[in-house]
Design a protein around this motif. Structure first.
Motif, PDB file in Angstrom:
ATOM      1  N   PHE A 190      51.009 -46.796  97.081  1.00 49.39           N
ATOM      2  CA  PHE A 190      50.030 -47.377  96.150  1.00 49.39           C
ATOM      3  C   PHE A 190      49.194 -46.256  95.502  1.00 49.39           C
ATOM      4  CE2 PHE A 190      49.362 -52.105  97.623  1.00 49.39           C
ATOM      5  CZ  PHE A 190      50.674 -52.379  97.294  1.00 49.39           C
ATOM      6  N   ARG A 191      48.864 -45.251  96.282  1.00 49.04           N
ATOM      7  CA  ARG A 191      48.078 -44.127  95.739  1.00 49.04           C
ATOM      8  C   ARG A 191      48.850 -43.451  94.589  1.00 49.04           C
ATOM      9  NH1 ARG A 191      48.308 -38.876  96.682  1.00 49.04           N
ATOM     10  NH2 ARG A 191      49.734 -39.104  98.444  1.00 49.04           N
ATOM     11  N   LEU A 192      50.136 -43.236  94.815  1.00 50.41           N
ATOM     12  CA  LEU A 192      50.945 -42.625  93.750  1.00 50.41           C
ATOM     13  C   LEU A 192      51.056 -43.543  92.534  1.00 50.41           C
ATOM     14  CD1 LEU A 192      53.907 -40.956  95.700  1.00 50.41           C
ATOM     15  CD2 LEU A 192      51.835 -39.891  94.827  1.00 50.41           C
ATOM     16  N   LEU A 193      51.160 -44.844  92.798  1.00 51.33           N
ATOM     17  CA  LEU A 193      51.276 -45.791  91.677  1.00 51.33           C
ATOM     18  C   LEU A 193      50.000 -45.813  90.837  1.00 51.33           C
ATOM     19  CD1 LEU A 193      53.192 -48.684  93.472  1.00 51.33           C
ATOM     20  CD2 LEU A 193      54.032 -47.371  91.509  1.00 51.33           C
ATOM     21  N   THR A 194      48.847 -45.730  91.501  1.00 52.98           N
ATOM     22  CA  THR A 194      47.591 -45.723  90.721  1.00 52.98           C
ATOM     23  C   THR A 194      47.490 -44.440  89.891  1.00 52.98           C
ATOM     24  OG1 THR A 194      46.358 -44.847  92.605  1.00 52.98           O
ATOM     25  CG2 THR A 194      46.336 -47.222  92.310  1.00 52.98           C
ATOM     26  N   GLN A 195      48.056 -43.341  90.407  1.00 54.17           N
ATOM     27  CA  GLN A 195      48.062 -42.097  89.609  1.00 54.17           C
ATOM     28  C   GLN A 195      48.924 -42.251  88.356  1.00 54.17           C
ATOM     29  OE1 GLN A 195      49.409 -39.035  92.316  1.00 54.17           O
ATOM     30  NE2 GLN A 195      47.490 -39.032  93.462  1.00 54.17           N
ATOM     31  N   GLN A 196      49.835 -43.229  88.408  1.00 53.16           N
ATOM     32  CA  GLN A 196      50.695 -43.484  87.238  1.00 53.16           C
ATOM     33  C   GLN A 196      50.114 -44.582  86.344  1.00 53.16           C
ATOM     34  OE1 GLN A 196      53.423 -41.679  86.361  1.00 53.16           O
ATOM     35  NE2 GLN A 196      52.835 -40.358  88.074  1.00 53.16           N
ATOM     36  N   GLY A 197      48.879 -44.976  86.616  1.00 54.63           N
ATOM     37  CA  GLY A 197      48.210 -45.923  85.729  1.00 54.63           C
ATOM     38  C   GLY A 197      48.261 -47.372  86.172  1.00 54.63           C
ATOM     39  N   VAL A 198      48.859 -47.657  87.332  1.00 53.21           N
ATOM     40  CA  VAL A 198      48.865 -49.040  87.819  1.00 53.21           C
ATOM     41  C   VAL A 198      47.476 -49.329  88.388  1.00 53.21           C
ATOM     42  CG1 VAL A 198      49.962 -50.691  89.387  1.00 53.21           C
ATOM     43  CG2 VAL A 198      51.319 -48.827  88.400  1.00 53.21           C
ATOM     44  N   GLU A 199      46.917 -50.476  88.023  1.00 50.33           N
ATOM     45  CA  GLU A 199      45.556 -50.838  88.454  1.00 50.33           C
ATOM     46  C   GLU A 199      45.502 -51.049  89.969  1.00 50.33           C
ATOM     47  OE1 GLU A 199      42.574 -51.518  86.950  1.00 50.33           O
ATOM     48  OE2 GLU A 199      43.289 -50.689  85.052  1.00 50.33           O
ATOM     49  N   ASP A 224      64.559 -42.593  99.964  1.00 49.47           N
ATOM     50  CA  ASP A 224      65.194 -41.310 100.289  1.00 49.47           C
ATOM     51  C   ASP A 224      65.929 -40.721  99.084  1.00 49.47           C
ATOM     52  OD1 ASP A 224      66.080 -39.302 102.168  1.00 49.47           O
ATOM     53  OD2 ASP A 224      68.043 -40.266 102.148  1.00 49.47           O
ATOM     54  N   ALA A 225      66.254 -41.571  98.103  1.00 52.99           N
ATOM     55  CA  ALA A 225      66.981 -41.087  96.916  1.00 52.99           C
ATOM     56  C   ALA A 225      66.045 -40.381  95.925  1.00 52.99           C
ATOM     57  CB  ALA A 225      67.666 -42.264  96.218  1.00 52.99           C
ATOM     58  N   ILE A 226      64.717 -40.551  96.106  1.00 50.11           N
ATOM     59  CA  ILE A 226      63.758 -39.984  95.145  1.00 50.11           C
ATOM     60  C   ILE A 226      63.641 -38.474  95.350  1.00 50.11           C
ATOM     61  CG2 ILE A 226      61.346 -39.997  94.397  1.00 50.11           C
ATOM     62  CD1 ILE A 226      61.175 -42.930  95.341  1.00 50.11           C
ATOM     63  N   VAL A 227      63.731 -37.744  94.241  1.00 53.45           N
ATOM     64  CA  VAL A 227      63.615 -36.279  94.332  1.00 53.45           C
ATOM     65  C   VAL A 227      62.430 -35.743  93.507  1.00 53.45           C
ATOM     66  CG1 VAL A 227      66.026 -35.821  94.895  1.00 53.45           C
ATOM     67  CG2 VAL A 227      65.381 -36.071  92.502  1.00 53.45           C
ATOM     68  N   HIS A 228      61.597 -36.636  93.001  1.00 53.34           N
ATOM     69  CA  HIS A 228      60.443 -36.193  92.212  1.00 53.34           C
ATOM     70  C   HIS A 228      59.465 -35.424  93.100  1.00 53.34           C
ATOM     71  CE1 HIS A 228      56.775 -36.469  89.801  1.00 53.34           C
ATOM     72  NE2 HIS A 228      57.573 -36.659  88.750  1.00 53.34           N
ATOM     73  N   ASP A 229      58.817 -34.420  92.518  1.00 50.72           N
ATOM     74  CA  ASP A 229      57.902 -33.551  93.282  1.00 50.72           C
ATOM     75  C   ASP A 229      56.779 -34.321  93.972  1.00 50.72           C
ATOM     76  OD1 ASP A 229      59.336 -31.405  92.540  1.00 50.72           O
ATOM     77  OD2 ASP A 229      57.914 -30.656  91.036  1.00 50.72           O
ATOM     78  N   GLY A 272      66.396 -37.871  86.328  1.00 48.96           N
ATOM     79  CA  GLY A 272      66.114 -36.866  87.355  1.00 48.96           C
ATOM     80  C   GLY A 272      65.106 -37.327  88.385  1.00 48.96           C
ATOM     81  N   PHE A 273      64.787 -38.628  88.393  1.00 48.17           N
ATOM     82  CA  PHE A 273      63.813 -39.141  89.373  1.00 48.17           C
ATOM     83  C   PHE A 273      64.477 -39.354  90.733  1.00 48.17           C
ATOM     84  CE2 PHE A 273      61.073 -42.364  91.366  1.00 48.17           C
ATOM     85  CZ  PHE A 273      59.818 -41.804  91.142  1.00 48.17           C
ATOM     86  N   THR A 274      65.737 -39.790  90.719  1.00 48.13           N
ATOM     87  CA  THR A 274      66.510 -39.927  91.954  1.00 48.13           C
ATOM     88  C   THR A 274      67.780 -39.081  91.811  1.00 48.13           C
ATOM     89  OG1 THR A 274      67.721 -41.859  91.131  1.00 48.13           O
ATOM     90  CG2 THR A 274      65.721 -42.295  92.401  1.00 48.13           C
TER      91      THR A 274
END
Lengths: 259, 67
Positions: free
Chosen positions: A62-71, A116-121, A187-189
């Motif tokens: 959820f913390r990462l999602l809020t950094q992407q603009g999700v309320e 586990d497929a996600i490779v984003h930093d 390149g996200f996964t």
């Protein structure tokens, strides 16, 4: 380009992570229910530990999602049941222990494979730590399924047949091969949905080899890409019960929230 | 089946008997032990089936007369 824009995920990635997070949120709920009704004290303790792990992982996602603009408010407490993107197989509480184990085993493994497929930093280190938790969840499920396959093969097989279409919809359509999967292209996964489906199915074929349990076939047309909702990773309009949403959002105890 | 759980804090330490778990398989026993007794930072944790414990007791002397 601003640092914020540079770090922005593709839109489909926000939906992908939201579906993983919501599935973990519902797993936490179902594990919490389990800790009160497991057949052994040891199962109850594991249910409690799993619930705690899942809720901790949800906090991070959820913390990462809020950094992407999700309320944040929307994620935590102002969504309707129809807006949760959990795997559909977790919509309803399972009615008995073998069904329950199949339900959480499939959902937890599928969520882990997608994560586990996600490779984003943004996920570096975090996914590895979550994997340390998940080892014990998945190992517990498989060990339980091994003994249930001996004792109650019909119940295990019936639950697999019931939940397989829903969990395949959560993983995604078979048409998302390595050249077609938008998140691999972005390149996200680094593992396509089609590859994850194959690994998921193969795991259960190996687990139940030599038992009386048959694993449902990996149907190429499930989910139907035309009917598949990419945002909620399911086909159809189903959703979790509103009474569970009230628990997830802490509605009945809102007056005691510490500001 | 009943399994005994043994742990130690550091390599070379004596094992501590942490407790027991009931499990249907060795695989389940490992998970139950970890979930139940992992509050401390153990260097080692292991499980032994109770039936594999060898009792240390007085036995009749071979060739002698049973008392």
């Amino acid at each position: 380009m601003s640092a914020e824009a540079e770090n922005a995920w593709p839109e489909a990635a926000v939906d992908y992570v939201k579906a993983i997070a919501d599935t973990k949120l519902l797993l936490g709920q179902r594990y919490g229910e389990w800790m009160l009704k497991g057949p052994n004290l040891e199962d109850d303790i594991s249910g409690a530990s799993n619930a705690q792990d899942e809720i901790g992982q949800v906090r991070q996602l959820f913390r990462l999602l809020t950094q992407q603009g999700v309320e944040d408010d929307w994620l935590e407490s102002s969504r309707s049941a129809e807006e949760y993107a959990n795997a559909s197989i977790l919509d309803e509480e399972a009615e008995n222990w073998p069904t329950f184990i199949v339900q959480v085993a499939l959902a937890d493994r599928a969520a882990w494979l997608l994560l586990d497929a996600i490779v984003h930093d943004d996920f570096t280190g975090m996914v590895q730590k979550m994997g340390e938790d998940e080892y014990f969840h998945l190992e517990h499920h498989d060990a339980r399924l091994e003994t249930l396959a001996e004792d109650q093969p019909e119940a295990v097989e019936a639950a697999l047949e019931r939940y397989f279409p829903g969990i395949l919809a959560f993983i995604g359509p078979s048409s998302y091969g390595s050249s077609e999967d938008p998140l691999v292209s972005a390149g996200f996964t680094d593992r396509s949905v089609a590859e994850i489906r194959g690994a998921f199915h193969e795991h259960y074929e190996e687990l139940f080899a030599g038992t009386d349990v048959s694993v449902p076939p990996l149907e190429e047309d499930v989910p139907d890409p035309e009917a598949w909702d990419e945002t909620r990773r399911r086909s159809g309009e189903g959703h979790v019960e509103p009474s569970v949403v009230e628990q997830l959002q802490g509605i009945s105890n809102q007056e005691y929230v510490i500001e | 089946m009943k399994y005994h759980v043994f742990t130690r804090h550091r390599a070379g330490d004596d094992m501590i008997h942490a407790g027991t778990v009931q499990a249907d398989s060795d695989r389940l026993a490992r998970i139950y032990a970890h979930r139940t007794y992992d509050e401390e930072d153990w260097e080692f944790m292991g499980v032994v089936r109770e039936e594999h414990l060898l009792e240390v007791d007085e036995q009749p002397i071979v060739g002698g007369r049973a008392r």
